[in-house]
Design a protein around this motif. Structure first.
Motif: not given
Length: 222
Positions: A90-108
């Motif tokens: 999770w990272v901060y996004d000024s438009t959408d609030g909390a944003r989870y960025n996917y991994s190509g190797s691991n599930p969340g």
């Protein structure tokens, strides 16, 4: 070299400090408050630019409460835990609030944990989470748990089971909190998307005032 310390209001609270340690007594709090300090070095009568410490929250939130995660100060009140330590979380996004960025190797396996909430036993609290996927072509998943401490191990009471988010527009997802004891509680939003998805967003959430404990669960899957 000595040091000066300024509080979050910019007021000088200590000076002529020779070492690198400083402690302060916090005031009695009636609400959740963020604390940080700014430290500057002084040498030969000249003062350096200040360096700001990390921010630490103290106190609690009272319900009802509306949490807008597009506010960076509000986002910073939350604890981010990257359980699988893959740097995709999770990272901060000024438009959408909390944003989870996917991994190509691991599930969340990534948590966004709320600040402390004061809740009462014998009451039910309704909550609503506004979430969306980045694209309807990539289904995301999350779940919500509650616990008595601000760590993953304590988040054991399920509030919202594994939920698919498959729309690129925001939808409300609802559940009910039923604390067993009076006291402080934390809410954890757990991204459990499959690997190689895209992004999951949580823009805001609300927790409403306590209702009788026999208040029915939110109807889902109809």
């Amino acid at each position: 070299v000595t040091y000066k310390v300024y509080d979050r209001n910019g007021d000088l609270v200590a000076e002529n400090i020779a070492g690198t340690d400083y402690s302060a007594q916090l005031p009695e709090l009636t609400s959740y408050t963020m604390f940080f300090y700014t430290v500057s070095a002084v040498y030969d009568g000249k003062e350096s630019e200040g360096t700001t410490s990390n921010r630490v929250g103290a106190g609690t939130f009272e319900v009802p409460i509306h949490i807008d995660l597009t506010d960076s100060n509000i986002f910073d009140l939350h604890q981010v835990v990257d359980v699988n330590d893959d740097g995709k979380t999770w990272v901060y996004d000024s438009t959408d609030g909390a944003r989870y960025n996917y991994s190509g190797s691991n599930p969340g396996d990534d948590w966004l944990i709320s600040p402390a909430l004061t809740l009462e036993a014998g009451k039910a609290y309704t909550f609503t989470v506004k979430a969306r996927a980045h694209s309807s072509s990539y289904k995301e998943r999350f779940e919500v748990f509650m616990g008595r401490e601000c760590n993953v191990e304590s988040l054991t009471t399920e509030m919202l089971g594994p939920t698919i988010v498959d729309k690129a527009t925001y939808n409300n997802f609802e559940g009910v909190l039923r604390p067993e004891e009076d006291g402080l509680y934390y809410v954890g939003f757990h991204c459990i998307s499959d690997k190689d998805r895209f992004r999951l967003y949580i823009k805001e959430y609300d927790i409403n005032e306590g209702l009788p404990a026999d208040y029915p669960d939110i109807v889902t899957d109809f």
